[in-house]
Design a protein around this motif. Structure first.
Motif, PDB file in Angstrom:
ATOM      1  N   GLU A  37      56.219  48.178  47.151  1.00 55.84           N
ATOM      2  CA  GLU A  37      56.432  47.748  45.768  1.00 55.84           C
ATOM      3  C   GLU A  37      55.673  46.460  45.461  1.00 55.84           C
ATOM      4  O   GLU A  37      55.114  46.307  44.379  1.00 55.84           O
ATOM      5  CB  GLU A  37      57.926  47.562  45.504  1.00 55.84           C
ATOM      6  N   ARG A  38      55.653  45.543  46.425  1.00 61.39           N
ATOM      7  CA  ARG A  38      54.908  44.293  46.249  1.00 61.39           C
ATOM      8  C   ARG A  38      53.415  44.571  46.116  1.00 61.39           C
ATOM      9  O   ARG A  38      52.739  43.998  45.267  1.00 61.39           O
ATOM     10  CB  ARG A  38      55.169  43.381  47.451  1.00 61.39           C
ATOM     11  N   TRP A  39      52.881  45.467  46.946  1.00 64.35           N
ATOM     12  CA  TRP A  39      51.474  45.840  46.869  1.00 64.35           C
ATOM     13  C   TRP A  39      51.191  46.470  45.501  1.00 64.35           C
ATOM     14  O   TRP A  39      50.175  46.165  44.878  1.00 64.35           O
ATOM     15  CB  TRP A  39      51.105  46.807  47.992  1.00 64.35           C
ATOM     16  N   ASP A  40      52.110  47.329  45.057  1.00 65.12           N
ATOM     17  CA  ASP A  40      51.947  47.958  43.744  1.00 65.12           C
ATOM     18  C   ASP A  40      51.855  46.929  42.633  1.00 65.12           C
ATOM     19  O   ASP A  40      51.069  47.075  41.698  1.00 65.12           O
ATOM     20  CB  ASP A  40      53.109  48.913  43.450  1.00 65.12           C
ATOM     21  N   ALA A  41      52.659  45.877  42.726  1.00 65.53           N
ATOM     22  CA  ALA A  41      52.671  44.845  41.690  1.00 65.53           C
ATOM     23  C   ALA A  41      51.453  43.926  41.776  1.00 65.53           C
ATOM     24  O   ALA A  41      50.883  43.540  40.754  1.00 65.53           O
ATOM     25  CB  ALA A  41      53.951  44.017  41.791  1.00 65.53           C
ATOM     26  N   GLU A  42      51.035  43.589  42.986  1.00 68.19           N
ATOM     27  CA  GLU A  42      49.992  42.569  43.166  1.00 68.19           C
ATOM     28  C   GLU A  42      48.572  43.128  43.272  1.00 68.19           C
ATOM     29  O   GLU A  42      47.624  42.452  42.878  1.00 68.19           O
ATOM     30  CB  GLU A  42      50.293  41.752  44.433  1.00 68.19           C
ATOM     31  N   ILE A  43      48.411  44.319  43.805  1.00 68.49           N
ATOM     32  CA  ILE A  43      47.077  44.844  44.100  1.00 68.49           C
ATOM     33  C   ILE A  43      46.741  46.103  43.300  1.00 68.49           C
ATOM     34  O   ILE A  43      45.640  46.243  42.773  1.00 68.49           O
ATOM     35  CB  ILE A  43      46.929  45.157  45.613  1.00 68.49           C
ATOM     36  N   ALA A  44      47.667  47.028  43.224  1.00 74.93           N
ATOM     37  CA  ALA A  44      47.388  48.355  42.659  1.00 74.93           C
ATOM     38  C   ALA A  44      46.730  48.347  41.281  1.00 74.93           C
ATOM     39  O   ALA A  44      45.776  49.095  41.069  1.00 74.93           O
ATOM     40  CB  ALA A  44      48.653  49.204  42.631  1.00 74.93           C
ATOM     41  N   PRO A  45      47.192  47.513  40.331  1.00 74.32           N
ATOM     42  CA  PRO A  45      46.583  47.596  38.997  1.00 74.32           C
ATOM     43  C   PRO A  45      45.077  47.312  38.982  1.00 74.32           C
ATOM     44  O   PRO A  45      44.330  47.955  38.250  1.00 74.32           O
ATOM     45  CB  PRO A  45      47.342  46.541  38.184  1.00 74.32           C
ATOM     46  N   GLY A  46      44.627  46.391  39.804  1.00 73.02           N
ATOM     47  CA  GLY A  46      43.211  46.030  39.789  1.00 73.02           C
ATOM     48  C   GLY A  46      42.367  46.721  40.843  1.00 73.02           C
ATOM     49  O   GLY A  46      41.135  46.675  40.779  1.00 73.02           O
ATOM     50  N   TYR A  47      42.990  47.377  41.800  1.00 73.07           N
ATOM     51  CA  TYR A  47      42.245  47.939  42.922  1.00 73.07           C
ATOM     52  C   TYR A  47      41.092  48.854  42.504  1.00 73.07           C
ATOM     53  O   TYR A  47      39.965  48.698  42.997  1.00 73.07           O
ATOM     54  CB  TYR A  47      43.181  48.670  43.900  1.00 73.07           C
ATOM     55  N   PRO A  48      41.291  49.796  41.587  1.00 74.50           N
ATOM     56  CA  PRO A  48      40.183  50.697  41.232  1.00 74.50           C
ATOM     57  C   PRO A  48      38.997  49.985  40.581  1.00 74.50           C
ATOM     58  O   PRO A  48      37.894  50.514  40.556  1.00 74.50           O
ATOM     59  CB  PRO A  48      40.802  51.686  40.242  1.00 74.50           C
ATOM     60  N   LYS A  49      39.213  48.795  40.065  1.00 74.88           N
ATOM     61  CA  LYS A  49      38.158  48.047  39.371  1.00 74.88           C
ATOM     62  C   LYS A  49      37.339  47.178  40.324  1.00 74.88           C
ATOM     63  O   LYS A  49      36.354  46.587  39.916  1.00 74.88           O
ATOM     64  CB  LYS A  49      38.781  47.164  38.290  1.00 74.88           C
TER      65      LYS A  49
END
Length: 122
Positions: A37-49
């Protein structure tokens, strides 16, 4: 006939310019994992960019299904575990999520060590 040959050459050139997706980052997760969940909040939104995300797109797999999807080097015990995979075979992994300040350098190092990743945006 020349127009067809020119069109074929243009199509081949355009296809050659597209990056080949050879690697992917498989996130092994499970329901209730607070570090997932922490990874989802901190990394996931920007990862594909990011350059990393474009080079190794993310695929999510439940810990119970990972052995069905990926030829593992060893069993996955912790979530999240990030597997660098090529042709459904594990190349390398990051076990756990130590926070963004550690994740990005670990991912960069892993990509550079086992792939032709250069860190440049495509």
């Amino acid at each position: 006939m020349r127009q067809i040959a020119a069109l074929c050459l243009a199509a081949a050139t355009a296809l050659a310019a597209l990056p080949a997706v050879a690697a992917e980052l498989v996130m092994v997760e499970q329901k209730g994992c607070i570090y997932c969940e922490r990874w989802d909040a901190e990394i996931a939104p920007g990862y594909p960019k990011t350059a990393e995300g474009r080079f190794a797109p993310l695929r999510r797999v439940d810990i119970g299904d990972v052995a069905d999807d990926v030829a593992l080097q060893r069993r996955v015990i912790f979530t999240p575990t990030f597997l660098l995979v090529e042709e459904d075979a594990e190349l390398a992994r990051i076990e756990g999520y130590p926070g963004a300040e550690f994740f990005w350098p670990l991912l960069d190092e892993m990509l550079r060590e086992v792939t032709d990743y250069t860190g440049e945006s495509s």
